[in-house]
Design a protein around this motif. Sequence first.
Motif, PDB file in Angstrom:
ATOM      1  N   CYS A   1      32.053  47.878  40.194  1.00  0.00           N
ATOM      2  CA  CYS A   1      33.238  48.284  40.946  1.00  0.00           C
ATOM      3  C   CYS A   1      33.389  47.427  42.198  1.00  0.00           C
ATOM      4  O   CYS A   1      32.413  46.893  42.713  1.00  0.00           O
ATOM      5  CB  CYS A   1      33.136  49.750  41.364  1.00  0.00           C
TER       6      CYS A   1
ATOM      7  N   THR B   1      37.768  45.709  36.272  1.00  0.00           N
ATOM      8  CA  THR B   1      36.711  46.671  36.559  1.00  0.00           C
ATOM      9  C   THR B   1      36.925  47.912  35.692  1.00  0.00           C
ATOM     10  O   THR B   1      38.041  48.178  35.237  1.00  0.00           O
ATOM     11  CB  THR B   1      36.707  47.069  38.047  1.00  0.00           C
TER      12      THR B   1
ATOM     13  N   CYS C   1      36.145  53.270  38.373  1.00  0.00           N
ATOM     14  CA  CYS C   1      36.033  52.773  39.749  1.00  0.00           C
ATOM     15  C   CYS C   1      37.145  53.355  40.609  1.00  0.00           C
ATOM     16  O   CYS C   1      38.269  53.534  40.151  1.00  0.00           O
ATOM     17  CB  CYS C   1      36.113  51.252  39.772  1.00  0.00           C
TER      18      CYS C   1
ATOM     19  N   CYS D   1      36.876  39.974  43.994  1.00  0.00           N
ATOM     20  CA  CYS D   1      37.688  41.123  43.608  1.00  0.00           C
ATOM     21  C   CYS D   1      39.113  40.908  44.096  1.00  0.00           C
ATOM     22  O   CYS D   1      39.331  40.509  45.242  1.00  0.00           O
ATOM     23  CB  CYS D   1      37.128  42.398  44.231  1.00  0.00           C
TER      24      CYS D   1
END
Length: 86
Positions: free
Chosen positions: A30, A47, A51, A67
Amino acid sequence: MFAARTVLLLTLLLAFSLHHTAGHTSPRECCDRYARKTVRVTSFYKTPQGCSLPAVVLVTATGDTVCANPNKTWVKTAIENLQRKK
């Protein structure tokens, strides 16, 4: 007294070690925040749904992972470009 200190120290080290291992989340699990800048991407993955922050993990040419917000235009464009190359 020495034995009690030793046991306490070992217990704290073990607890910290377990907490550090369990608490560390790699991008494969996550994300906790999004990248603010665009990056050159070679691959990506999403992900898991469990998450709290939905994200796309972008993999750079050097193997770094970033991310990214899946709703940002630059992220959508990067994903589309990668999918076209396949």
